[in-house]
Design a protein around this motif. Sequence first.
Motif, PDB file in Angstrom:
ATOM      1  N   LEU A   1       0.807  -1.220   0.000  1.00 15.16           N
ATOM      2  CA  LEU A   1       0.000   0.000   0.000  1.00 15.16           C
ATOM      3  C   LEU A   1       0.843   1.275   0.000  1.00 15.16           C
ATOM      4  N   ALA A   2       2.013   1.231   0.608  1.00 13.22           N
ATOM      5  CA  ALA A   2       2.859   2.421   0.648  1.00 13.22           C
ATOM      6  C   ALA A   2       3.301   2.833  -0.747  1.00 13.22           C
ATOM      7  N   LEU A   3       3.447   1.840  -1.633  1.00 12.15           N
ATOM      8  CA  LEU A   3       3.910   2.121  -2.987  1.00 12.15           C
ATOM      9  C   LEU A   3       2.809   1.993  -4.027  1.00 12.15           C
ATOM     10  N   GLY A   4       1.720   1.323  -3.684  1.00 13.51           N
ATOM     11  CA  GLY A   4       0.636   1.128  -4.641  1.00 13.51           C
ATOM     12  C   GLY A   4       0.941   0.092  -5.685  1.00 13.51           C
ATOM     13  N   ALA A   5       1.898  -0.795  -5.413  1.00 10.86           N
ATOM     14  CA  ALA A   5       2.309  -1.807  -6.386  1.00 10.86           C
ATOM     15  C   ALA A   5       2.023  -3.193  -5.847  1.00 10.86           C
ATOM     16  N   GLY A   6       1.619  -4.097  -6.742  1.00 15.42           N
ATOM     17  CA  GLY A   6       1.330  -5.454  -6.322  1.00 15.42           C
ATOM     18  C   GLY A   6       1.025  -6.355  -7.492  1.00 15.42           C
ATOM     19  N   ILE A   7       0.381  -7.476  -7.219  1.00 14.40           N
ATOM     20  CA  ILE A   7       0.075  -8.455  -8.266  1.00 14.40           C
ATOM     21  C   ILE A   7      -0.862  -7.847  -9.302  1.00 14.40           C
TER      22      ILE A   7
ATOM     23  N   PRO B   1      -0.097   7.478  -0.594  1.00 15.78           N
ATOM     24  CA  PRO B   1       0.879   7.147   0.452  1.00 15.78           C
ATOM     25  C   PRO B   1       2.325   7.090  -0.028  1.00 15.78           C
ATOM     26  N   ARG B   2       2.525   6.769  -1.310  1.00 16.33           N
ATOM     27  CA  ARG B   2       3.910   6.664  -1.804  1.00 16.33           C
ATOM     28  C   ARG B   2       4.643   8.000  -1.765  1.00 16.33           C
ATOM     29  N   TYR B   3       3.902   9.122  -1.731  1.00 18.05           N
ATOM     30  CA  TYR B   3       4.527  10.444  -1.766  1.00 18.05           C
ATOM     31  C   TYR B   3       4.677  11.076  -0.379  1.00 18.05           C
ATOM     32  N   PHE B   4       4.308  10.331   0.657  1.00 23.36           N
ATOM     33  CA  PHE B   4       4.370  10.883   2.012  1.00 23.36           C
ATOM     34  C   PHE B   4       5.752  11.421   2.353  1.00 23.36           C
ATOM     35  N   LEU B   5       6.781  10.588   2.207  1.00 22.45           N
ATOM     36  CA  LEU B   5       8.122  10.988   2.611  1.00 22.45           C
ATOM     37  C   LEU B   5       8.660  12.119   1.741  1.00 22.45           C
ATOM     38  N   TYR B   6       8.317  12.108   0.459  1.00 24.47           N
ATOM     39  CA  TYR B   6       8.745  13.173  -0.454  1.00 24.47           C
ATOM     40  C   TYR B   6       8.204  14.523   0.011  1.00 24.47           C
TER      41      TYR B   6
ATOM     42  N   CYS C   1      -1.450  12.387   2.421  1.00 27.85           N
ATOM     43  CA  CYS C   1      -0.973  11.115   1.876  1.00 27.85           C
ATOM     44  C   CYS C   1      -1.193   9.978   2.878  1.00 27.85           C
ATOM     45  N   LEU C   2      -0.956  10.238   4.152  1.00 30.94           N
ATOM     46  CA  LEU C   2      -1.198   9.208   5.170  1.00 30.94           C
ATOM     47  C   LEU C   2      -2.693   8.935   5.316  1.00 30.94           C
ATOM     48  N   ALA C   3      -3.505   9.982   5.215  1.00 30.46           N
ATOM     49  CA  ALA C   3      -4.955   9.814   5.332  1.00 30.46           C
ATOM     50  C   ALA C   3      -5.535   9.049   4.149  1.00 30.46           C
ATOM     51  N   ALA C   4      -4.754   8.914   3.074  1.00 30.38           N
ATOM     52  CA  ALA C   4      -5.228   8.210   1.882  1.00 30.38           C
ATOM     53  C   ALA C   4      -5.126   6.692   2.008  1.00 30.38           C
ATOM     54  N   TYR C   5      -4.472   6.201   3.058  1.00 32.32           N
ATOM     55  CA  TYR C   5      -4.473   4.758   3.302  1.00 32.32           C
ATOM     56  C   TYR C   5      -5.906   4.289   3.579  1.00 32.32           C
ATOM     57  N   PRO C   6      -6.196   3.006   3.383  1.00 32.73           N
ATOM     58  CA  PRO C   6      -7.500   2.477   3.804  1.00 32.73           C
ATOM     59  C   PRO C   6      -7.717   2.712   5.299  1.00 32.73           C
ATOM     60  N   GLU C   7      -8.966   2.854   5.688  1.00 33.89           N
ATOM     61  CA  GLU C   7      -9.302   3.224   7.065  1.00 33.89           C
ATOM     62  C   GLU C   7      -8.646   2.351   8.136  1.00 33.89           C
ATOM     63  N   PRO C   8      -8.638   0.997   7.992  1.00 34.50           N
ATOM     64  CA  PRO C   8      -7.988   0.190   9.032  1.00 34.50           C
ATOM     65  C   PRO C   8      -6.507   0.516   9.198  1.00 34.50           C
TER      66      PRO C   8
ATOM     67  N   GLN D   1      -0.909   6.682  13.147  1.00 34.12           N
ATOM     68  CA  GLN D   1      -1.365   7.746  14.045  1.00 34.12           C
ATOM     69  C   GLN D   1      -0.187   8.521  14.629  1.00 34.12           C
ATOM     70  N   VAL D   2       0.895   7.825  14.938  1.00 29.98           N
ATOM     71  CA  VAL D   2       2.095   8.499  15.445  1.00 29.98           C
ATOM     72  C   VAL D   2       2.659   9.435  14.380  1.00 29.98           C
ATOM     73  N   GLU D   3       2.708   8.970  13.131  1.00 30.78           N
ATOM     74  CA  GLU D   3       3.201   9.816  12.038  1.00 30.78           C
ATOM     75  C   GLU D   3       2.316  11.054  11.875  1.00 30.78           C
ATOM     76  N   MET D   4       1.001  10.835  11.909  1.00 32.45           N
ATOM     77  CA  MET D   4       0.075  11.950  11.716  1.00 32.45           C
ATOM     78  C   MET D   4       0.154  12.951  12.865  1.00 32.45           C
ATOM     79  N   ALA D   5       0.339  12.447  14.074  1.00 30.79           N
ATOM     80  CA  ALA D   5       0.491  13.341  15.226  1.00 30.79           C
ATOM     81  C   ALA D   5       1.761  14.177  15.096  1.00 30.79           C
TER      82      ALA D   5
END
Length: 387
Positions: free
Chosen positions: A167-173, A261-266, A279-286, A294-298
């Motif tokens: 999910l951080a990169l948006g890449a997968g199967i 999420p892939r652009y968070f650190l950038y 970018c962090l809020a764009a992750y799925p809710e769980p 939550q620590v990152e967002m804080a």
Amino acid sequence: MKHLIIGFLLVLLQACASTDAEQTNTQQRTSGPELSTGQMAEPAPRTAKPVELYSEQFFLNFESALNQQTEDALSSKIDYDKMIEYFIGTKDLNATAKENLNRLFSTVSEGMITGMKQTPDMEWMYIGSQTGNNGSFISYYRAAHHDLLAYYQFTWLNGVIVDVVNLALGAGISSGFDFIQESSSTNVYSHKQLDNLGLFFKYLEDSRYNQMLRTYNLMPKRFQQQDSILGVLLRVRDDVPNRELPVALSRSLARHKTIHPRYFLYYYEQKKYELALACLAAYPEPVVKDVRIQVEMASLQDALGESQLAETMLVDSILKQPYQPDAYLALLHLSMKTQQNEQAELLLKVLYDRFSVAYSKQSLLELEAGNSFITTANYQRYAKYIN
């Protein structure tokens, strides 16, 4: 040409699947004593007994299997026939077409698994699930080792895995399959364009990052916007001189302020904290509710001058996930920074009692506001408490 593209894709998937340095915490997590897995109490039992499909215990059992042997756990649950059913459907497929697709999904999946096992000693943790489309179910897992962190989404159909996404990169199967479909359209792309695609992967494999960035600029926009391509660019960014992105991508981000999420650190490194937060809020809710996010967002809220909101978020995380130390550590740093010394003293004692973490005077000095704290009576009481 398709065989060549599949070979390139294996290099890409292995890079995208790896958890190395995908997301570095903005908190100073390396300061002070280290926490080992054994110091974290487990609130829910893990069992290998037969359980109801897609129940919490079903996903906890898979977590346990991932921690014991990641490759075996994944291989035993991935089903290529079900992947074909999920992504394409089998109604109009003859035996030859089905066999070719089975081989293709097998290759893509193996590339993903190879990348996921490149970082040893990852601790897997189940963090949530939700209903998917077309009878599927989705579960989310955190893979972490010290400051290395990644989140994976597993899509299930009839009790087997049909998709895995970093999910951080948006890449997968699924994105790998889309990439093959797109790049195999020989009537759409010229040989020169496909040659540039091949060079991109060649330079990636040879760690020739400057050449890789220049080649990206020459690729068709539809390739440039592929999740798999973008994922690998952000994945290898730590190794690129001056942590640069290709000119075409940098201009696009500046113009469109793309949120993923892939652009968070950038964005964080550019001090564009609102965009990093989005970018962090764009992750799925769980995933957003997970304590590490939550620590990152804080931390970002604190950087935006909202220290009270940051404190509220951290306290809420502690109340909801009291057996994980991350929010305690972040709140300790924030308490020292805002000179809430009584609260800092209490947190230090809780970390010692609950997680067996004892801060020495030297380790406190390594924290941002440690210099001030060690001059207080709160520190003197804490030092006596642990000695």
